[in-house]
Design a protein around this motif. Structure first.
Motif, mmCIF file in Angstrom:
data_model
loop_
_atom_site.group_PDB
_atom_site.id
_atom_site.type_symbol
_atom_site.label_atom_id
_atom_site.label_comp_id
_atom_site.label_asym_id
_atom_site.label_seq_id
_atom_site.Cartn_x
_atom_site.Cartn_y
_atom_site.Cartn_z
ATOM 1 N N LYS A 95 0.833 -1.202 0.000
ATOM 2 C CA LYS A 95 0.000 0.000 0.000
ATOM 3 C C LYS A 95 0.872 1.257 0.000
ATOM 4 O O LYS A 95 0.556 2.238 -0.678
ATOM 5 N N LEU A 107 0.063 4.552 -2.688
ATOM 6 C CA LEU A 107 -0.847 5.483 -2.031
ATOM 7 C C LEU A 107 -1.399 6.509 -3.012
ATOM 8 O O LEU A 107 -0.646 7.120 -3.770
ATOM 9 N N GLU A 133 -5.705 10.971 -2.223
ATOM 10 C CA GLU A 133 -6.788 10.987 -1.225
ATOM 11 C C GLU A 133 -6.409 10.174 0.012
ATOM 12 O O GLU A 133 -6.738 10.554 1.143
ATOM 13 N N GLU A 134 -5.723 9.055 -0.190
ATOM 14 C CA GLU A 134 -5.292 8.239 0.951
ATOM 15 C C GLU A 134 -4.236 8.973 1.772
ATOM 16 O O GLU A 134 -4.224 8.888 3.005
ATOM 17 N N LYS A 135 -3.368 9.703 1.116
ATOM 18 C CA LYS A 135 -2.382 10.513 1.835
ATOM 19 C C LYS A 135 -3.087 11.595 2.662
ATOM 20 O O LYS A 135 -2.696 11.871 3.804
ATOM 21 N N GLU A 192 -12.739 5.179 8.140
ATOM 22 C CA GLU A 192 -11.671 5.967 7.528
ATOM 23 C C GLU A 192 -10.583 6.279 8.547
ATOM 24 O O GLU A 192 -9.393 6.280 8.210
ATOM 25 N N ASN A 252 -8.539 3.120 8.710
ATOM 26 C CA ASN A 252 -7.780 2.929 7.473
ATOM 27 C C ASN A 252 -6.644 3.935 7.326
ATOM 28 O O ASN A 252 -5.614 3.639 6.708
ATOM 29 N N SER A 253 -6.823 5.115 7.894
ATOM 30 C CA SER A 253 -5.780 6.138 7.782
ATOM 31 C C SER A 253 -4.469 5.673 8.395
ATOM 32 O O SER A 253 -3.386 6.068 7.957
ATOM 33 N N TYR A 272 -2.884 3.465 5.797
ATOM 34 C CA TYR A 272 -2.273 4.306 4.772
ATOM 35 C C TYR A 272 -0.984 4.936 5.279
ATOM 36 O O TYR A 272 -0.031 5.113 4.517
#
Length: 449
Positions: A253, A257, A260-262, A411, A414-415, A418
């Motif tokens: 991952k 990245l 948006e995930e960053k 989220e 999940n952050s 990430y």
């Protein structure tokens, strides 16, 4: 301290307008009861962000006692609601109003919040304490305008007596003045394969683990201390094994990245050196919901009490489990077994990995809010809007839109994936156990059904 236009103070909150900016002479704003409750919540969040040596663990504890004090200062004015005295761990009794005498519950709430915030955040600056005094005086001036002076004085004394009793109870929980003992330099943690080790790329300048004894603290809800320790995936460095695979997922991952995930990784970082901490973020979201829903005063206070108690217990239990397992971060495993010199997108925090503290807190907060207001709630989180762009990671702080409380929790969890500091398993267990902790809080007898 960042300018008023930054973070949650971009909103025209009572605290921002009146306390930070001041107000024009001769202009008198009339505050609704709900605004008094959210005004104190805004100031609690502000002081959390702007008090040195804070941590997610200590901040969660503060919100627990601040929220409980708000509830207990008004609960006796609502016959269908029940005090937490006799229900919480070691809290046998609290002051009760004198029979036959009149009280103004909003005045009591106002006095109680001012007292508990200054006592629980004793280490905050004199400037911040002056903000507390100013907000208390502002609210009192308006509320007491239509109240008999004896009733007003009696209500002030009652609110402060509740705050004093709750504070005295707080001093026996194991976390009193915990900001003075963030790191134990004499602690010897187990070492070896699969164990946590201080990272080279760290969120903290200290290489000692944060609050290793926090899990010994008294929980607010006794039942939460009895939750079994969740199981860790058995250590196995064999490629393809479940243990190995969880870290390879982090590694893959990190190489893919999206922007948006960053942005999510940084938004939910809530570093206590720069923000109001993860439990502060949960208190912020509760405040946003209350401002939108505008429930009656007792439900405002109930929501803050539940949120504060739940996130405080979440951090106690999560920290207990962290130091029982003392599990490694992805950075350690990947450096030893996959790619020497690998660095995570977000720096490692100074404590063991399993389970994820962010996920545990998020699962707890979402479960409280779902119980209070239902699953579906559409809102925009603007709490970090205005923060300086992160040039190193090429990330701006943009508002984030959500349509449910559990979407926020997922989220948040999940952050951390990430960011490269947690596996999916760390997060999944955190969400599950956080929800369980909140369910025990919701199960207390809050009101007649």
């Amino acid at each position: 301290m960042e300018r008023l236009t930054n973070h949650f103070f971009r909103l025209c909150s009572i605290v921002a307008i009146v306390i930070v900016c001041g107000c024009s002479a001769g202009k008198k704003k009339i505050f609704a009861p709900q605004e008094v409750a959210t005004g104190w919540a805004d100031l609690s969040i502000y002081i959390t962000k702007n008090t040195p040596s804070n941590s997610p663990t200590y901040a969660s504890r503060c919100f627990g006692y601040i929220g409980l004090t708000m509830y207990e200062s008004v609960v006796n004015g609502y016959p269908s609601y029940h005090s937490m005295a006799g229900q919480l761990n070691g809290l046998e009794a609290l002051p009760i109003p004198e029979t036959g005498l009149e009280y103004d519950w909003l005045i009591a709430l106002n006095a109680g919040q001012a007292s508990i915030i200054k006592r629980i955040y004793n280490q905050t600056s004199d400037e911040n304490k002056s903000k507390v005094d100013s907000l208390e005086a502002l609210f009192f001036e308006q509320i007491s305008d239509q109240v008999d002076s004896e009733v007003a004085d009696r209500s002030v004394m009652y609110g402060k007596s509740v705050a004093d009793a709750i504070f005295e109870w707080s001093t026996t929980d194991g976390g009193h003045r915990g900001y003075l003992k963030n790191f134990d330099k004499n602690l010897k943690l187990p070492t070896g394969e699969g164990r946590w080790e201080p990272p080279l790329y760290a969120q903290s300048i200290s290489h000692y683990p944060l609050h290793p004894h926090w899990g010994d603290n008294r929980t607010f809800v006794a039942k939460n201390s009895l939750i079994p320790t969740p199981e860790l995936i058995p250590h196995d460095t064999t490629p393809g094994s479940p243990y190995y695979t969880q870290f390879i997922e982090v590694y893959e991952k990190d190489k893919a990245l999206t922007q948006e995930e960053k942005e999510a990784a940084l938004w939910w970082g809530d570093d206590p050196a720069d923000t109001f901490t993860p439990p502060g973020h949960s208190y912020y979201i509760a405040t946003a919901v209350i401002k939108a829903k505008n429930p009656e005063l007792i439900k405002c206070a109930e929501t803050y009490a539940k949120m504060g108690i739940a996130v405080a217990d979440a951090f106690i239990e999560c920290w207990k489990w962290k130091y029982e397992h003392v599990s490694e971060r992805p950075s350690s495993f990947l450096n030893h077994h996959v790619e020497p010199g690998w660095v995570s997108f977000w720096p490692d925090p100074p404590f063991p990995a399993f389970p994820s503290g962010h996920a545990t807190n998020a699962g707890t907060a979402a479960t409280i809010l779902i119980y209070q207001f239902g699953e579906r709630f559409s809102f925009t989180d603007s709490s970090h809007v205005g923060r300086k762009r992160d040039e190193v990671r090429n990330v701006d702080f943009k508002p984030r839109r959500f349509d449910s409380f559990w979407e926020v929790a997922e989220e948040t969890a999940n952050s951390r994936f990430y960011g490269g500091i947690h596996s999916h398993y760390d997060n999944e267990v955190g969400l599950t156990e956080g929800a369980r902790i909140a369910e025990n809080v919701n199960a207390l007898i809050w009101k007649n059904e």
